[in-house]
Design a protein around this motif. Structure first.
Motif, PDB file in Angstrom:
ATOM      1  N   ALA A   5      -8.839   5.230  -0.195  1.00 21.53           N
ATOM      2  CA  ALA A   5      -7.596   4.862   0.493  1.00 21.53           C
ATOM      3  C   ALA A   5      -7.844   3.784   1.538  1.00 21.53           C
ATOM      4  CB  ALA A   5      -6.966   6.097   1.132  1.00 21.53           C
ATOM      5  N   ASP A   6      -8.919   3.915   2.303  1.00 19.17           N
ATOM      6  CA  ASP A   6      -9.231   2.920   3.329  1.00 19.17           C
ATOM      7  C   ASP A   6      -9.477   1.544   2.705  1.00 19.17           C
ATOM      8  OD1 ASP A   6      -9.059   4.957   5.145  1.00 19.17           O
ATOM      9  OD2 ASP A   6     -11.209   5.091   5.538  1.00 19.17           O
ATOM     10  N   ILE A   7     -10.274   1.514   1.645  1.00 15.80           N
ATOM     11  CA  ILE A   7     -10.613   0.257   0.985  1.00 15.80           C
ATOM     12  C   ILE A   7      -9.375  -0.369   0.354  1.00 15.80           C
ATOM     13  CG2 ILE A   7     -11.938  -0.760  -0.912  1.00 15.80           C
ATOM     14  CD1 ILE A   7     -14.072   1.440  -0.367  1.00 15.80           C
ATOM     15  N   ASP A   8      -8.599   0.456  -0.344  1.00 17.47           N
ATOM     16  CA  ASP A   8      -7.417  -0.030  -1.047  1.00 17.47           C
ATOM     17  C   ASP A   8      -6.353  -0.514  -0.076  1.00 17.47           C
ATOM     18  OD1 ASP A   8      -5.859  -0.231  -3.610  1.00 17.47           O
ATOM     19  OD2 ASP A   8      -4.594   1.254  -2.610  1.00 17.47           O
ATOM     20  N   GLU A   9      -6.115   0.236   0.987  1.00 15.19           N
ATOM     21  CA  GLU A   9      -5.088  -0.144   1.960  1.00 15.19           C
ATOM     22  C   GLU A   9      -5.410  -1.485   2.602  1.00 15.19           C
ATOM     23  OE1 GLU A   9      -2.839   1.695   5.917  1.00 15.19           O
ATOM     24  OE2 GLU A   9      -4.660   2.621   5.151  1.00 15.19           O
ATOM     25  N   ALA A  10      -6.669  -1.689   2.977  1.00  8.17           N
ATOM     26  CA  ALA A  10      -7.050  -2.949   3.607  1.00  8.17           C
ATOM     27  C   ALA A  10      -6.947  -4.119   2.632  1.00  8.17           C
ATOM     28  CB  ALA A  10      -8.478  -2.841   4.154  1.00  8.17           C
ATOM     29  N   ARG A  11      -7.348  -3.896   1.390  1.00 10.84           N
ATOM     30  CA  ARG A  11      -7.246  -4.951   0.370  1.00 10.84           C
ATOM     31  C   ARG A  11      -5.800  -5.387   0.179  1.00 10.84           C
ATOM     32  NH1 ARG A  11      -5.940  -5.216  -4.993  1.00 10.84           N
ATOM     33  NH2 ARG A  11      -5.504  -2.972  -5.067  1.00 10.84           N
ATOM     34  N   LEU A  12      -4.900  -4.414   0.101  1.00 11.69           N
ATOM     35  CA  LEU A  12      -3.486  -4.728  -0.105  1.00 11.69           C
ATOM     36  C   LEU A  12      -2.870  -5.369   1.136  1.00 11.69           C
ATOM     37  CD1 LEU A  12      -2.454  -1.479  -2.007  1.00 11.69           C
ATOM     38  CD2 LEU A  12      -2.794  -3.766  -2.987  1.00 11.69           C
ATOM     39  N   LYS A  13      -3.316  -4.944   2.310  1.00 12.12           N
ATOM     40  CA  LYS A  13      -2.819  -5.539   3.557  1.00 12.12           C
ATOM     41  C   LYS A  13      -3.186  -7.019   3.619  1.00 12.12           C
ATOM     42  CE  LYS A  13      -3.242  -5.163   8.598  1.00 12.12           C
ATOM     43  NZ  LYS A  13      -3.881  -4.412   9.721  1.00 12.12           N
ATOM     44  N   ALA A  14      -4.430  -7.348   3.274  1.00 10.64           N
ATOM     45  CA  ALA A  14      -4.861  -8.744   3.284  1.00 10.64           C
ATOM     46  C   ALA A  14      -4.112  -9.543   2.223  1.00 10.64           C
ATOM     47  CB  ALA A  14      -6.364  -8.823   3.042  1.00 10.64           C
ATOM     48  N   GLY A  15      -3.922  -8.935   1.053  1.00 11.72           N
ATOM     49  CA  GLY A  15      -3.202  -9.623  -0.005  1.00 11.72           C
ATOM     50  C   GLY A  15      -1.775  -9.947   0.389  1.00 11.72           C
ATOM     51  N   ARG A  16      -1.102  -8.990   1.032  1.00 14.86           N
ATOM     52  CA  ARG A  16       0.289  -9.217   1.438  1.00 14.86           C
ATOM     53  C   ARG A  16       0.368 -10.276   2.543  1.00 14.86           C
ATOM     54  NH1 ARG A  16       5.635  -7.225   1.627  1.00 14.86           N
ATOM     55  NH2 ARG A  16       5.189  -6.217  -0.353  1.00 14.86           N
ATOM     56  N   ALA A  17      -0.599 -10.269   3.444  1.00 13.89           N
ATOM     57  CA  ALA A  17      -0.587 -11.260   4.521  1.00 13.89           C
ATOM     58  C   ALA A  17      -0.695 -12.679   3.966  1.00 13.89           C
ATOM     59  CB  ALA A  17      -1.731 -10.990   5.490  1.00 13.89           C
ATOM     60  N   SER A  38       0.807  -1.218   0.000  1.00 16.10           N
ATOM     61  CA  SER A  38       0.000   0.000   0.000  1.00 16.10           C
ATOM     62  C   SER A  38       0.842   1.270   0.000  1.00 16.10           C
ATOM     63  CB  SER A  38      -0.954   0.012   1.197  1.00 16.10           C
ATOM     64  OG  SER A  38      -0.234   0.020   2.413  1.00 16.10           O
ATOM     65  N   SER A  39       2.115   1.174   0.381  1.00 16.98           N
ATOM     66  CA  SER A  39       2.956   2.375   0.389  1.00 16.98           C
ATOM     67  C   SER A  39       3.211   2.890  -1.029  1.00 16.98           C
ATOM     68  CB  SER A  39       4.293   2.089   1.083  1.00 16.98           C
ATOM     69  OG  SER A  39       5.104   1.220   0.298  1.00 16.98           O
ATOM     70  N   LEU A  40       3.030   2.038  -2.025  1.00 18.81           N
ATOM     71  CA  LEU A  40       3.344   2.425  -3.396  1.00 18.81           C
ATOM     72  C   LEU A  40       2.285   3.313  -4.035  1.00 18.81           C
ATOM     73  CD1 LEU A  40       4.858  -0.948  -4.693  1.00 18.81           C
ATOM     74  CD2 LEU A  40       6.055   1.102  -3.907  1.00 18.81           C
ATOM     75  N   ASP A  41       1.069   3.308  -3.500  1.00 18.76           N
ATOM     76  CA  ASP A  41       0.056   4.236  -4.024  1.00 18.76           C
ATOM     77  C   ASP A  41      -0.554   5.116  -2.938  1.00 18.76           C
ATOM     78  OD1 ASP A  41      -1.620   2.456  -2.722  1.00 18.76           O
ATOM     79  OD2 ASP A  41      -2.961   2.131  -4.423  1.00 18.76           O
ATOM     80  N   ALA A  42       0.105   5.153  -1.768  1.00 16.43           N
ATOM     81  CA  ALA A  42      -0.423   5.929  -0.638  1.00 16.43           C
ATOM     82  C   ALA A  42      -0.535   7.409  -0.957  1.00 16.43           C
ATOM     83  CB  ALA A  42       0.461   5.733   0.598  1.00 16.43           C
ATOM     84  N   ASP A  43       0.355   7.929  -1.814  1.00 17.90           N
ATOM     85  CA  ASP A  43       0.328   9.353  -2.145  1.00 17.90           C
ATOM     86  C   ASP A  43      -0.687   9.687  -3.237  1.00 17.90           C
ATOM     87  OD1 ASP A  43       2.293   9.899  -0.299  1.00 17.90           O
ATOM     88  OD2 ASP A  43       3.933   9.720  -1.738  1.00 17.90           O
TER      89      ASP A  43
END
Length: 331
Positions: A85-97, A73-78
């Motif tokens: 942002a909330d939806i995308d960050e959580a999706r990427l967090k679950a994917g990385r886990a 998520s750090s790659l598109d945080a800006d």
């Protein structure tokens, strides 16, 4: 129920407190040159140029693809903020886990045939709508709302919804093609844009006649009613309006006098198992975002962003909604 904004959201919140109060315009003539200060909080100006809007969409797409490929998520945080942002960050967090090595099924998002609706308005934030065809989502158009709070800030996508081409209204524009932003407190539409999030969450709880029938209104209520009571499992719902800061509703005047409104809501779904029963095991993406041990209950938090046609007279029609799980708590 409380939310942990996290370091990334806190940085975004602090950054967006910086509000530029003026725009420096260089005025040149044959005989003299000088600077004129135009106060951004008072002057009605186009939010951006069409070229800059196209660049913002291009930069967002590139960052979104990098983040999706790496599940980082750090790659598109800006380039994202608010509900997206909330939806995308959580999706990427679950994917990385679940896939620390990255997204093996990544297919780059391609957005083409982009159209830009840019309102003239006073004050910050400035914002605009990008409407593009995508290689994902079938025939639906991708509607992205970009916003920023100052000239030195990056354009960030705050809202993303998918809408069928025939459902996208014509917008009111002036002779130069600039659109009109609708104030949050306007009274010339069925529901003032600033009240739409609260009106929608009230409708989901109690029903009413403000919204027309559809999959995101009456259909969603019907679906919830079917799920609310099953043998050995009870499901409760809580809906909350979200209207502040980067989650504020944004509205464009349509040609017929109404408004197209983008707004945010938050939803909680609590599953509680009866004595002797257990909560159904959620999928791996839900488990990746879950804290605590799931014994008798699981409470899931979702953020949703909607787009609705808010007419000058008649029922509000919710055209599209994208929702994402952002956290869960087992008890």
């Amino acid at each position: 129920m409380t939310r942990d904004l996290g370091l990334r959201r806190l940085r975004r919140h602090l950054r967006h407190r910086r509000i530029d109060t003026c725009v420096l315009v260089v005025a040149l003539s044959v005989t003299a040159s000088g600077c004129v200060v135009v106060h951004g909080e008072r002057e009605v100006l186009p939010a951006t140029t069409r070229a800059e809007a196209a660049k913002a969409l291009e930069e967002f797409t590139a960052a979104y693809n990098e983040a999706d490929k790496a599940y980082d998520s750090s790659l598109d945080a800006d380039h994202t903020t608010g509900a997206l942002a909330d939806i995308d960050e959580a999706r990427l967090k679950a994917g990385r886990a679940n896939s620390p090595e990255g997204n093996a099924s990544h297919t780059p998002l391609e957005l083409t045939d982009a159209k830009f609706t840019i309102p003239k308005k006073a004050g910050w934030p400035r914002w605009f709508l990008a409407d593009a065809a995508g290689n994902k989502g079938g025939e639906s158009r991708w509607l992205l709302v970009f916003t920023r709070n100052g000239l030195d800030e990056t354009w960030e996508a705050a809202y993303l919804t998918l809408v069928l081409p025939e459902d996208i209204p014509e917008f009111k524009t002036d002779e130069d093609g600039w659109a009109e932003a609708v104030p949050a407190n306007t009274s010339d539409v069925t529901v003032p844009p600033g009240e739409l999030s609260e009106e929608y969450t009230s409708f989901l709880k109690d029903g009413g006649d403000a919204f027309s029938d559809g999959p995101h209104t009456s259909g969603w209520r019907t679906q919830r009613a079917k799920k609310s009571s099953r043998p050995g499992l009870a499901t409760q719902y809580i809906d909350e309006p979200v209207t502040d800061g980067d989650y504020a509703p944004l509205a464009l005047r349509t040609k017929d006098g109404g408004a197209l409104v983008f707004f945010t809501t938050r939803h909680f779904e609590k599953q509680t198992a009866a004595a002797g029963a257990s909560v159904p095991t959620p999928n791996k993406d839900v488990l990746a975002l879950t804290t605590g041990e799931i014994r008798q209950s699981l409470t899931m938090e979702f953020v949703s962003n909607e787009v609705a046609l808010d007419p000058a007279d008649g029922e509000v029609e919710v055209l599209g909604r994208i929702q994402g799980l952002t956290s869960a708590q087992g008890e």
